[in-house]
Motif scaffolding. Structure first.
Motif, PDB file in Angstrom:
ATOM      1  N   UNK A   1     -21.990  -7.403  -8.599  1.00 36.91           N
ATOM      2  CA  UNK A   1     -23.233  -7.547  -7.817  1.00 36.91           C
ATOM      3  C   UNK A   1     -23.346  -8.953  -7.253  1.00 36.91           C
ATOM      4  N   UNK A   2     -23.303  -9.075  -5.952  1.00 35.80           N
ATOM      5  CA  UNK A   2     -23.445 -10.378  -5.331  1.00 35.80           C
ATOM      6  C   UNK A   2     -24.689 -10.391  -4.442  1.00 35.80           C
ATOM      7  N   UNK A   3     -25.781 -10.878  -5.016  1.00 40.97           N
ATOM      8  CA  UNK A   3     -27.031 -10.937  -4.257  1.00 40.97           C
ATOM      9  C   UNK A   3     -27.028 -12.123  -3.302  1.00 40.97           C
ATOM     10  N   UNK A   4     -26.463 -13.222  -3.771  1.00 42.62           N
ATOM     11  CA  UNK A   4     -26.607 -14.474  -3.027  1.00 42.62           C
ATOM     12  C   UNK A   4     -26.138 -14.363  -1.579  1.00 42.62           C
ATOM     13  N   UNK A   5     -25.012 -13.695  -1.377  1.00 43.11           N
ATOM     14  CA  UNK A   5     -24.453 -13.611  -0.032  1.00 43.11           C
ATOM     15  C   UNK A   5     -25.268 -12.735   0.913  1.00 43.11           C
ATOM     16  N   UNK A   6     -26.153 -11.908   0.332  1.00 38.28           N
ATOM     17  CA  UNK A   6     -26.897 -10.969   1.185  1.00 38.28           C
ATOM     18  C   UNK A   6     -27.865 -11.667   2.133  1.00 38.28           C
ATOM     19  N   UNK A   7     -28.313 -12.860   1.749  1.00 35.50           N
ATOM     20  CA  UNK A   7     -29.286 -13.562   2.604  1.00 35.50           C
ATOM     21  C   UNK A   7     -28.670 -13.935   3.951  1.00 35.50           C
ATOM     22  N   UNK A   8     -27.422 -14.424   3.909  1.00 37.40           N
ATOM     23  CA  UNK A   8     -26.750 -14.744   5.170  1.00 37.40           C
ATOM     24  C   UNK A   8     -26.373 -13.463   5.913  1.00 37.40           C
ATOM     25  N   UNK A   9     -25.984 -12.472   5.122  1.00 38.63           N
ATOM     26  CA  UNK A   9     -25.504 -11.229   5.716  1.00 38.63           C
ATOM     27  C   UNK A   9     -26.594 -10.505   6.510  1.00 38.63           C
ATOM     28  N   UNK A  10     -27.810 -10.450   5.957  1.00 36.86           N
ATOM     29  CA  UNK A  10     -28.886  -9.735   6.649  1.00 36.86           C
ATOM     30  C   UNK A  10     -29.244 -10.461   7.950  1.00 36.86           C
ATOM     31  N   UNK A  11     -29.165 -11.779   7.923  1.00 37.90           N
ATOM     32  CA  UNK A  11     -29.476 -12.540   9.153  1.00 37.90           C
ATOM     33  C   UNK A  11     -28.392 -12.323  10.205  1.00 37.90           C
ATOM     34  N   UNK A  12     -27.187 -12.135   9.740  1.00 35.21           N
ATOM     35  CA  UNK A  12     -26.082 -11.918  10.679  1.00 35.21           C
ATOM     36  C   UNK A  12     -26.130 -10.503  11.279  1.00 35.21           C
ATOM     37  N   UNK A  13     -26.408  -9.526  10.427  1.00 30.59           N
ATOM     38  CA  UNK A  13     -26.360  -8.132  10.874  1.00 30.59           C
ATOM     39  C   UNK A  13     -27.653  -7.672  11.523  1.00 30.59           C
ATOM     40  N   UNK A  14     -28.767  -8.316  11.210  1.00 25.26           N
ATOM     41  CA  UNK A  14     -30.066  -7.925  11.748  1.00 25.26           C
ATOM     42  C   UNK A  14     -30.288  -6.410  11.717  1.00 25.26           C
ATOM     43  N   UNK A  15     -30.190  -5.814  10.552  1.00 23.74           N
ATOM     44  CA  UNK A  15     -30.297  -4.355  10.479  1.00 23.74           C
ATOM     45  C   UNK A  15     -31.644  -3.853  11.007  1.00 23.74           C
ATOM     46  N   UNK A  16     -31.573  -2.758  11.721  1.00 24.73           N
ATOM     47  CA  UNK A  16     -32.799  -2.103  12.193  1.00 24.73           C
ATOM     48  C   UNK A  16     -33.375  -1.305  11.026  1.00 24.73           C
ATOM     49  N   UNK A  17     -34.584  -1.646  10.617  1.00 21.28           N
ATOM     50  CA  UNK A  17     -35.231  -0.976   9.486  1.00 21.28           C
ATOM     51  C   UNK A  17     -36.380  -0.117  10.004  1.00 21.28           C
ATOM     52  N   UNK A  18     -36.157   1.177   9.960  1.00 20.16           N
ATOM     53  CA  UNK A  18     -37.157   2.126  10.452  1.00 20.16           C
ATOM     54  C   UNK A  18     -38.154   2.400   9.322  1.00 20.16           C
ATOM     55  N   UNK A  19     -39.439   2.219   9.623  1.00 19.26           N
ATOM     56  CA  UNK A  19     -40.497   2.438   8.631  1.00 19.26           C
ATOM     57  C   UNK A  19     -41.377   3.620   9.044  1.00 19.26           C
TER      58      UNK A  19
END
Lengths: 264, 264, 264
Positions: free
Chosen positions: A1-19
């Motif tokens: 489990x690597x949480x730390x890298x997810x912060x950069x990853x989400x900013x890079x990928x900019x996932x579309x989150x449908x609510x």
């Protein structure tokens, strides 16, 4: 489990989150999704939710203010998300409070494959058939430890389960992680549960490791809530707290997270 | 009438305040309810509003963005509240502006027993059959003093009546209390009327003295609005004012209230 | 074109701006309308929208969270506005993302005479029949310069067109004005597009020169966004930015605007 890298990853990928979420905290959900690096979309018409879910990297289903039209759209959106294989984060707000909510939640679990359930203890307990004394949408008491409940619910529902509380618990049915961060003031503003689901979804839309995404999302809220409290001055109230919380979420990164998070 | 003690009481009892309200200020209503010590719930589906009202200690009905579905749910919720004997606080937003609103409001008064009406002068005047020139949902002029109107409306509607204005008036038809606190900037942000109804409901859900609750709720908003203004710096605008208002509501207690309130 | 005088004019006239808008940013739209000096009303029931539009000085139609009921009400409100001759500002949120939105938008253009279209490049491009790759409701890429697109869309749709971007463009089909102000953080909070439409509508409700109103509204947002950014301290995040943006909008006047705006 690597949480730390997810912060950069989400900013890079900019996932579309449908609510498909409630009218109370919908603005907060959109802003928190943006703050962590995702891109929110809140379409709810049954005529377009399948198309929108197909464009998305993650779907949030929140029961806060459901009615029949919204519920039907949630089924369509959820099934489209399942077909595409994107994560579905389910926030069973107020489940256990009224038969309407409890029945719809159970019905939903039979129609849509949920990836992550995020709720307080009474909501999750109600979801797995426990008897709860709830007070509206706020947490009631349950006759089981939150840690146990997280594991049991994850096993029974075959999802990752996230339970918010003084210590938060995240379980996939075998592993369980506790998060010691947080602040009581997180319960004094509305929507910190809803927006935690948005955080989880944004992370989950950026990785295949939805367990890490769940820990990252839940701990981001709890750590940001703790940091925001420390930045308050003497005469600050919950208006300022809410602003600082949003600031801290938007400033969070892997280094701040690693330094501040207390996982057990 | 003991308003001062209500501040501790609401925090102790944490009354569940069920809202059927508008989409514009629903988040503010939830946060203000929490800020004063209550617990908000915003369920609106006709299938669950009776169950939710039965769990609640007070009900808020706000006409801001009603449509037919919402209106039907408001009747069901209101009648459930009446059956349980909890206070119903009615905010007739925009009544007088369109026949739709005015007719629905009058119809509602015939179907649900209202405990407290809170509005601006033109809304309350329209509610008792006066001819008003309104401009949307903001206050228009009426040909009667606000004090007189509060008393007359309380008598005619058989409710407590709260009229917001430069001086606010609260009447139960025999007594009338004026509140001299306030600030013009309270009219420069949306939702200070709606959230006043939430404050009244939270207090009314904590006591049998709904007149005291109405005075406490209305004066909390006016005093907080006054205090917030004093905390602004030179380059602060309405964004900062709104935050400070929320801070002041969350910091309000019996001592601050007693020291600052100016009742006449 | 005299934009500068519009700031005093809107405060003097306090135009009623009727919105049929989305549930995500509806509160921001109301507060921004108030901040610039207008008076917002958000009625959406099909039974009253024509009456409310008749009372208004401007109408905003925003597609953010449309469904069929909202869409029908938008047609009724738009036609009432056309009949009265007040400006209709159309924000085609997410058009191009799903066939539902694109089809409804094109249908709407055939039923209601639009005065001003405000969108990002991909939305406006989709509106005139261009092929776009959108990601939900955020801007996608289009194969035409934004300046060209503003002029072309204005001609083709026979409206004023406002395109938000790094440089914003406003065109009436013959003239085109670029606005160099702005800040990337305006894209990091939700609703700055929606509230720009509210600003344009408030100005347009105060003058017959809707082109000047469009430049004034768009440039107010971009300049306020720029000024807000300069007021941030080191540890401020998007919560503080959002507050400062609202402050700057509420503090804007002709002098500040004239000194800060960079039109090309």
């Amino acid at each position: 489990m690597n949480c730390k890298d997810l912060f950069a990853r989400v900013k890079e990928m900019q996932p579309l989150v449908h609510h498909l979420t409630n009218n109370v905290t919908i603005n907060d959900c959109a802003n928190v999704t943006l703050a962590i690096g995702g891109s929110p979309v809140m379409a709810t018409s049954i005529e377009e939710v399948a198309d929108m879910a197909q464009l998305a990297q993650a779907l949030v289903i929140n029961f806060g203010t459901i009615d029949d039209a919204m519920y039907e759209a949630m089924i369509v959106a959820g099934q489209a998300a399942n077909q595409k294989g994107i994560p579905v984060v389910f926030d069973p707000v107020g489940v256990g409070a009224t038969p309407f909510r409890t029945n719809r939640a159970k019905d939903y679990l039979g129609k849509v494959k949920i990836s992550v359930v995020r709720g307080n203890a009474s909501e999750v307990f109600a979801l797995i058939g426990g008897e709860v004394q709830t007070r509206g949408v706020d947490a009631g008491d349950v006759a089981i430890s939150k840690k146990e409940l997280a594991v049991k619910a994850a096993q029974q529902l075959n999802t990752i389960t996230v339970i918010s509380g003084e210590v938060d618990y995240v379980s996939n049915g075998t592993e369980v992680v506790g998060i010691e961060n947080g602040d009581i003031w997180l319960t004094r503003i509305t929507g910190t549960g809803c927006t935690t689901a948005s955080l989880i979804a944004a992370f989950a839309g950026s990785t295949d490791d939805w367990f890490a995404a769940s820990v990252a999302g839940m701990s981001t809220m709890s750590l940001a809530g703790e940091r925001a409290k420390k930045r308050l001055s003497e005469n600050d109230g919950i208006g300022t707290y809410r602003l600082k919380l949003m600031d801290e979420i938007s400033l969070m990164n892997g280094d701040i997270w690693e330094e501040g998070v207390r996982l057990i």
